[in-house]
Write an enzyme that holds these catalytic residues in place. Structure first.
Site, PDB file in Angstrom:
ATOM      1  N   GLY A  71       0.821  -1.199   0.000  1.00  0.00           N
ATOM      2  CA  GLY A  71       0.000   0.000   0.000  1.00  0.00           C
ATOM      3  C   GLY A  71       0.861   1.257   0.000  1.00  0.00           C
ATOM      4  O   GLY A  71       0.532   2.257  -0.645  1.00  0.00           O
ATOM      5  N   ASN A 150      -7.458   4.438   9.367  1.00  0.00           N
ATOM      6  CA  ASN A 150      -7.061   3.150   9.933  1.00  0.00           C
ATOM      7  C   ASN A 150      -7.214   3.096  11.455  1.00  0.00           C
ATOM      8  O   ASN A 150      -7.417   2.038  12.020  1.00  0.00           O
ATOM      9  CB  ASN A 150      -5.621   2.806   9.536  1.00  0.00           C
ATOM     10  CG  ASN A 150      -4.668   3.972   9.676  1.00  0.00           C
ATOM     11  OD1 ASN A 150      -4.884   5.026   9.090  1.00  0.00           O
ATOM     12  ND2 ASN A 150      -3.635   3.797  10.465  1.00  0.00           N
ATOM     13  N   GLN A 178      -7.955   0.947   3.839  1.00  0.00           N
ATOM     14  CA  GLN A 178      -8.867   0.461   4.882  1.00  0.00           C
ATOM     15  C   GLN A 178     -10.314   0.369   4.405  1.00  0.00           C
ATOM     16  O   GLN A 178     -11.130  -0.309   5.025  1.00  0.00           O
ATOM     17  CB  GLN A 178      -8.801   1.365   6.121  1.00  0.00           C
ATOM     18  CG  GLN A 178      -7.507   1.261   6.895  1.00  0.00           C
ATOM     19  CD  GLN A 178      -7.266  -0.101   7.524  1.00  0.00           C
ATOM     20  OE1 GLN A 178      -8.176  -0.924   7.661  1.00  0.00           O
ATOM     21  NE2 GLN A 178      -6.034  -0.369   7.898  1.00  0.00           N
ATOM     22  N   THR A 236       9.870  -7.762 -11.901  1.00  0.00           N
ATOM     23  CA  THR A 236       9.136  -8.994 -12.199  1.00  0.00           C
ATOM     24  C   THR A 236       7.968  -9.142 -11.241  1.00  0.00           C
ATOM     25  O   THR A 236       8.109  -8.941 -10.038  1.00  0.00           O
ATOM     26  CB  THR A 236      10.079 -10.209 -12.100  1.00  0.00           C
ATOM     27  OG1 THR A 236      11.145 -10.011 -13.034  1.00  0.00           O
ATOM     28  CG2 THR A 236       9.351 -11.507 -12.419  1.00  0.00           C
ATOM     29  N   CYS A 324       4.127   4.197  20.215  1.00  0.00           N
ATOM     30  CA  CYS A 324       5.243   4.499  21.115  1.00  0.00           C
ATOM     31  C   CYS A 324       6.549   4.505  20.344  1.00  0.00           C
ATOM     32  O   CYS A 324       7.421   3.679  20.557  1.00  0.00           O
ATOM     33  CB  CYS A 324       5.298   3.533  22.283  1.00  0.00           C
ATOM     34  SG  CYS A 324       5.231   1.803  21.793  1.00  0.00           S
TER      35      CYS A 324
HETATM   36  C1  LIG Z   1      -1.767  -0.447   6.149  1.00  0.00           C
HETATM   37  C2  LIG Z   1      -2.057   0.854   5.499  1.00  0.00           C
HETATM   38  C3  LIG Z   1      -1.203   1.388   4.514  1.00  0.00           C
HETATM   39  C4  LIG Z   1       0.097   0.734   4.121  1.00  0.00           C
HETATM   40  O1  LIG Z   1      -0.064  -0.477   3.444  1.00  0.00           O
HETATM   41  P1  LIG Z   1       1.182  -1.487   3.395  1.00  0.00           P
HETATM   42  O2  LIG Z   1       0.758  -2.527   2.437  1.00  0.00           O
HETATM   43  O3  LIG Z   1       1.368  -1.989   4.788  1.00  0.00           O
HETATM   44  O4  LIG Z   1       2.351  -0.699   2.936  1.00  0.00           O
HETATM   45  C5  LIG Z   1      -1.543   2.580   3.938  1.00  0.00           C
HETATM   46  N1  LIG Z   1      -2.655   3.231   4.297  1.00  0.00           N
HETATM   47  C6  LIG Z   1      -3.498   2.757   5.228  1.00  0.00           C
HETATM   48  C7  LIG Z   1      -4.729   3.537   5.557  1.00  0.00           C
HETATM   49  C8  LIG Z   1      -3.226   1.560   5.876  1.00  0.00           C
HETATM   50  O5  LIG Z   1      -4.057   1.113   6.813  1.00  0.00           O
END
Ligand SMILES: *Cc1c(COP(=O)(O)O)cnc(C)c1O
Length: 389
Positions: A71, A150, A178, A236, A324
């Site tokens: 993500g 999130n 999310q 790839t 933290c």
């Molecule tokens: C988990 C998350 C990401 C990052 O995704 P990854 O695959 O862990 O890099 C980005 N945005 C939100 C809102 C997320 O909850």
């Protein structure tokens, strides 16, 4: 001891159906989809099917889907490409409650000379739309706003916002990591130019994700290399994981109803029980516009970390609202932006459910939480005679 896993906004279990679909693409069908031979080409067919399945989840065209490694990469790619497409514009807009994958990238861009508007949220985590609309100018290159948060699950009105950004010809990216699989996403109705989703938040493996790029927008690659993904992302393909992501998107589509009925009811039940049985507790985030699986709840005069440690002993996996980092127990930037009072922000816990959770598990959590909070308050210097001092 059985684990009660309610930390699904951090990551999810890979669905059995997903693993099953992926496995042959390691030992048996390990070909490179770019190869000339039939052996490689047959893998390409499954990748194509996966692209269609991802597209279907968000009502896109398969050609609008690019596979990435996470993500974070999807978010970074989108913002990077938008800036290259609007080289003369030096203003960018985001919110104060984004995931670090957007937030920290914007901080870097600010250091590089971009003018950034960090749009505020109110105490319910709702975006200040007036401030947002006022900040859109002819100099604005891109707006990046998350579809759903999130930590709190608060949903931003992306459809309404993109109608305005489209009017002003500003590129729009949304982090829907999310939102995917929890609410309906239909890119034919929402004028986003780019949209990120991630595999491990929807029961696919970690390390695979997708970026939707609207037809007509010429995306400059972030990862420069071979001609994979039609030159939009070198490297790839992570074929087995991509096939897993496709299956997970298909399942997410099937489970959307269950998420908004059974899982929502479980979340609401957990919320009601905790609020009723634990005094001086409060929900963080707009209860009206919120993901069906997420509950962020604060308890006065206790520390989130202490709650988590005690829940951990009961086999319950949740998460605290405070990150933290570097050993300092600062409340999360999301709760701080919402101006959640310090002492309940500190004692905030996030429970995030999935289709695998049950009513028995919710009862187990409530039964563990009530004495936990009581014990911690008995020791807390901020708690006297049944209230916070
Ligand atoms: C988990 C998350 C990401 C990052 O995704 P990854 O695959 O862990 O890099 C980005 N945005 C939100 C809102 C997320 O909850």
């Amino acid at each position: 001891m059985d684990i009660v896993y309610v930390d699904n906004n951090a990551t999810t279990r890979v669905a059995d159906e997903v693993i099953e679909e992926m496995l042959p693409f390691y030992g048996q069908f390990y070909g490179n989809p770019s190869s000339m031979h039939t052996f490689g080409g047959s893998v390409g067919k499954k990748v194509k099917e996966a692209r269609q399945r991802v597209a279907d989840l968000i009502h896109a065209d398969p050609e609008e889907i690019i596979f990435t490694s996470c993500g974070t990469e999807s978010d970074n790619t989108a913002i990077h490409a938008a800036l290259l497409a609007r080289p003369d514009r030096k203003h960018i807009i985001t919110s104060k409650v984004e995931h670090p994958a957007v937030d920290n990238y914007f901080k870097v861009l600010e250091k590089q000379g971009y003018r950034v508007t960090w749009v505020d949220v109110d105490k319910h985590g709702r975006l200040d739309l007036e401030q947002l609309y006022k900040s859109m100018t002819d100099d604005t290159a891109v707006i990046s706003l998350m579809w759903a948060n999130n930590e709190t699950g608060v949903i931003f009105p992306i459809e309404e916002i993109t109608a305005k950004s489209r009017e002003k010809d500003i590129l729009f990216h949304t982090d829907a990591v999310q939102a995917a699989g929890k609410v309906t996403i239909d890119v034919s109705r929402v004028a986003v130019d780019m949209l990120s989703i991630s595999g491990h938040k929807i029961h696919a493996p970690k390390g695979v994700a997708a970026l939707y790029v609207r037809k007509g927008f010429k995306l400059s690659p972030y990862m420069i290399g071979g001609h994979q993904e039609k030159g939009r992302r070198g490297g790839t393909e992570n074929t087995a994981a991509i096939i897993g992501l496709g299956k997970a998107c298909e399942l997410a589509g099937h489970h959307l109803d269950e998420m908004n009925t059974r899982v929502r009811e479980l979340r609401d039940y957990l919320e009601k029980e905790l609020l009723e049985k634990i005094p001086a507790s409060s929900v963080n985030g707009d209860p009206e516009h919120r993901l069906p699986n997420t509950l962020s709840i604060g308890f006065d005069a206790v520390e989130g970390e202490s709650i988590l440690l005690m829940l951990d002993r009961e086999g319950i996996c949740a998460s605290s609202g405070s990150a933290c980092t570097s050993g300092s127990l600062e409340p999360s930037h999301v709760l701080m932006a919402m101006e959640v009072p310090f002492k309940s922000a500190h004692g905030s816990i996030r429970f995030s459910l999935s289709c695998y959770n049950t009513r028995e598990e919710m009862d187990h959590i409530v039964n563990a939480m009530v004495p936990t909070i009581q014990r911690l308050r008995d020791m807390s210097p901020f708690w006297k005679d049944g209230k916070m001092v």
